[in-house]
Design a protein around this motif. Structure first.
Motif, PDB file in Angstrom:
ATOM      1  N   LEU A  11     -21.344 -41.686 -87.114  1.00  0.00           N
ATOM      2  CA  LEU A  11     -20.974 -42.959 -86.507  1.00  0.00           C
ATOM      3  C   LEU A  11     -20.746 -43.977 -87.619  1.00  0.00           C
ATOM      4  O   LEU A  11     -21.597 -44.158 -88.499  1.00  0.00           O
ATOM      5  CB  LEU A  11     -22.092 -43.446 -85.584  1.00  0.00           C
ATOM      6  CG  LEU A  11     -21.941 -44.837 -84.973  1.00  0.00           C
ATOM      7  CD1 LEU A  11     -20.712 -44.901 -84.078  1.00  0.00           C
ATOM      8  CD2 LEU A  11     -23.197 -45.228 -84.204  1.00  0.00           C
ATOM      9  N   GLN A  13     -18.641 -47.916 -88.589  1.00  0.00           N
ATOM     10  CA  GLN A  13     -17.926 -49.083 -88.081  1.00  0.00           C
ATOM     11  C   GLN A  13     -16.478 -49.061 -88.536  1.00  0.00           C
ATOM     12  O   GLN A  13     -16.132 -48.431 -89.550  1.00  0.00           O
ATOM     13  CB  GLN A  13     -18.605 -50.362 -88.559  1.00  0.00           C
ATOM     14  CG  GLN A  13     -19.961 -50.623 -87.924  1.00  0.00           C
ATOM     15  CD  GLN A  13     -20.517 -51.987 -88.298  1.00  0.00           C
ATOM     16  OE1 GLN A  13     -20.195 -52.524 -89.349  1.00  0.00           O
ATOM     17  NE2 GLN A  13     -21.340 -52.538 -87.430  1.00  0.00           N
ATOM     18  N   SER A  14     -15.656 -49.764 -87.795  1.00  0.00           N
ATOM     19  CA  SER A  14     -14.253 -49.883 -88.170  1.00  0.00           C
ATOM     20  C   SER A  14     -14.143 -50.402 -89.600  1.00  0.00           C
ATOM     21  O   SER A  14     -14.838 -51.340 -89.984  1.00  0.00           O
ATOM     22  CB  SER A  14     -13.562 -50.828 -87.196  1.00  0.00           C
ATOM     23  OG  SER A  14     -12.195 -50.942 -87.492  1.00  0.00           O
ATOM     24  N   LYS A  87     -10.493 -46.386 -88.164  1.00  0.00           N
ATOM     25  CA  LYS A  87     -10.182 -47.204 -86.999  1.00  0.00           C
ATOM     26  C   LYS A  87     -10.759 -46.544 -85.755  1.00  0.00           C
ATOM     27  O   LYS A  87     -10.963 -45.328 -85.738  1.00  0.00           O
ATOM     28  CB  LYS A  87      -8.667 -47.332 -86.860  1.00  0.00           C
ATOM     29  CG  LYS A  87      -7.976 -47.909 -88.094  1.00  0.00           C
ATOM     30  CD  LYS A  87      -6.471 -47.932 -87.921  1.00  0.00           C
ATOM     31  CE  LYS A  87      -5.795 -48.500 -89.163  1.00  0.00           C
ATOM     32  NZ  LYS A  87      -4.311 -48.560 -89.003  1.00  0.00           N
ATOM     33  N   PRO A  88     -10.994 -47.302 -84.706  1.00  0.00           N
ATOM     34  CA  PRO A  88     -11.528 -46.702 -83.467  1.00  0.00           C
ATOM     35  C   PRO A  88     -10.673 -45.536 -82.958  1.00  0.00           C
ATOM     36  O   PRO A  88     -11.218 -44.572 -82.415  1.00  0.00           O
ATOM     37  CB  PRO A  88     -11.530 -47.874 -82.484  1.00  0.00           C
ATOM     38  CG  PRO A  88     -11.714 -49.074 -83.359  1.00  0.00           C
ATOM     39  CD  PRO A  88     -10.947 -48.774 -84.611  1.00  0.00           C
ATOM     40  N   GLU A  89      -9.379 -45.596 -83.171  1.00  0.00           N
ATOM     41  CA  GLU A  89      -8.504 -44.513 -82.700  1.00  0.00           C
ATOM     42  C   GLU A  89      -8.657 -43.237 -83.522  1.00  0.00           C
ATOM     43  O   GLU A  89      -8.085 -42.203 -83.180  1.00  0.00           O
ATOM     44  CB  GLU A  89      -7.036 -44.945 -82.701  1.00  0.00           C
ATOM     45  CG  GLU A  89      -6.546 -45.545 -83.993  1.00  0.00           C
ATOM     46  CD  GLU A  89      -6.612 -47.068 -83.984  1.00  0.00           C
ATOM     47  OE1 GLU A  89      -7.605 -47.631 -83.474  1.00  0.00           O
ATOM     48  OE2 GLU A  89      -5.656 -47.682 -84.511  1.00  0.00           O
ATOM     49  N   THR A  91     -11.515 -41.860 -83.757  1.00  0.00           N
ATOM     50  CA  THR A  91     -12.642 -41.195 -83.109  1.00  0.00           C
ATOM     51  C   THR A  91     -12.222 -39.870 -82.503  1.00  0.00           C
ATOM     52  O   THR A  91     -11.168 -39.768 -81.873  1.00  0.00           O
ATOM     53  CB  THR A  91     -13.227 -42.107 -82.007  1.00  0.00           C
ATOM     54  OG1 THR A  91     -13.804 -43.258 -82.617  1.00  0.00           O
ATOM     55  CG2 THR A  91     -14.292 -41.379 -81.211  1.00  0.00           C
ATOM     56  N   ASP A 126     -16.789 -37.479 -85.100  1.00  0.00           N
ATOM     57  CA  ASP A 126     -16.665 -38.767 -85.773  1.00  0.00           C
ATOM     58  C   ASP A 126     -16.468 -39.845 -84.724  1.00  0.00           C
ATOM     59  O   ASP A 126     -15.593 -39.713 -83.861  1.00  0.00           O
ATOM     60  CB  ASP A 126     -15.455 -38.776 -86.718  1.00  0.00           C
ATOM     61  CG  ASP A 126     -15.608 -37.801 -87.853  1.00  0.00           C
ATOM     62  OD1 ASP A 126     -14.585 -37.463 -88.461  1.00  0.00           O
ATOM     63  OD2 ASP A 126     -16.740 -37.376 -88.125  1.00  0.00           O
ATOM     64  N   THR A 127     -17.260 -40.893 -84.802  1.00  0.00           N
ATOM     65  CA  THR A 127     -17.133 -42.007 -83.876  1.00  0.00           C
ATOM     66  C   THR A 127     -16.995 -43.288 -84.688  1.00  0.00           C
ATOM     67  O   THR A 127     -17.844 -43.590 -85.521  1.00  0.00           O
ATOM     68  CB  THR A 127     -18.353 -42.110 -82.954  1.00  0.00           C
ATOM     69  OG1 THR A 127     -18.495 -40.884 -82.239  1.00  0.00           O
ATOM     70  CG2 THR A 127     -18.180 -43.247 -81.968  1.00  0.00           C
ATOM     71  N   VAL A 128     -15.915 -44.000 -84.435  1.00  0.00           N
ATOM     72  CA  VAL A 128     -15.656 -45.247 -85.142  1.00  0.00           C
ATOM     73  C   VAL A 128     -15.777 -46.387 -84.143  1.00  0.00           C
ATOM     74  O   VAL A 128     -15.016 -46.451 -83.172  1.00  0.00           O
ATOM     75  CB  VAL A 128     -14.257 -45.246 -85.783  1.00  0.00           C
ATOM     76  CG1 VAL A 128     -14.058 -46.520 -86.606  1.00  0.00           C
ATOM     77  CG2 VAL A 128     -14.067 -44.010 -86.652  1.00  0.00           C
ATOM     78  N   SER A 129     -16.719 -47.263 -84.384  1.00  0.00           N
ATOM     79  CA  SER A 129     -16.933 -48.386 -83.479  1.00  0.00           C
ATOM     80  C   SER A 129     -16.137 -49.598 -83.942  1.00  0.00           C
ATOM     81  O   SER A 129     -15.934 -49.804 -85.138  1.00  0.00           O
ATOM     82  CB  SER A 129     -18.415 -48.734 -83.419  1.00  0.00           C
ATOM     83  OG  SER A 129     -18.871 -49.138 -84.691  1.00  0.00           O
ATOM     84  N   SER A 130     -15.721 -50.391 -82.983  1.00  0.00           N
ATOM     85  CA  SER A 130     -14.901 -51.573 -83.316  1.00  0.00           C
ATOM     86  C   SER A 130     -15.768 -52.771 -83.642  1.00  0.00           C
ATOM     87  O   SER A 130     -16.973 -52.765 -83.445  1.00  0.00           O
ATOM     88  CB  SER A 130     -13.972 -51.892 -82.151  1.00  0.00           C
ATOM     89  OG  SER A 130     -14.715 -52.103 -80.987  1.00  0.00           O
TER      90      SER A 130
END
Length: 130
Positions: A11, A13-14, A87-89, A91, A126-130
């Motif tokens: 996880l 962050q953007s 970027k969140p996209e 993810t 993979d997780t990208v938070s905004s």
């Protein structure tokens, strides 16, 4: 079927970075074209980055050009995907695959069932938070 082990997801962050690793289980990747694919929930799998056996040729998804870099360390038998400015996209679940007698363009452009690859492995999330 040969197995690959992908790791390094998490996880973030953007704007952050992650480096994914892909290690073969019991064989050498020296003569394989390798690739990273990703799949987000509800979306089709897409080829993110592919690299030739000698490391000379690469192919990237347009949306990751300039941010992601695929590389290989043949001496240590590892393939990496460095992901910057996430970027969140971005993810999704990221998978590594390996094939012989194929171009990087064809490897990245095609998404057959995993069982059709010479080598593939479980994905890393993979997780990208905004």
């Amino acid at each position: 079927q040969l197995q690959l082990v992908a790791s390094g997801g998490g996880l973030v962050q953007s704007g952050g970075s992650l480096r994914l690793s892909c290690v073969p289980s019991g064989f050498s990747l020296d003569y394989y074209v390798v690739g990273w694919f990703r799949q987000a929930p509800g979306k089709e799998r897409e080829g993110v980055a592919c690299l030739s056996a000698n490391g000379q040729w690469s192919q990237y998804l347009d949306s990751v050009k300039g941010r992601f870099a695929i590389s290989r360390d043949n001496a240590n038998n590892i393939v990496y995907l460095q992901m910057n400015n996430l970027k969140p996209e971005d993810t999704g679940t990221y998978y590594c695959v390996a094939e012989t007698i194929i171009t990087v363009e064809n490897l990245c452009a095609q998404s057959p069932p995993f069982r059709d690859y010479t080598a593939w492995g479980q994905g890393t999330q993979d997780t990208v938070s905004s």
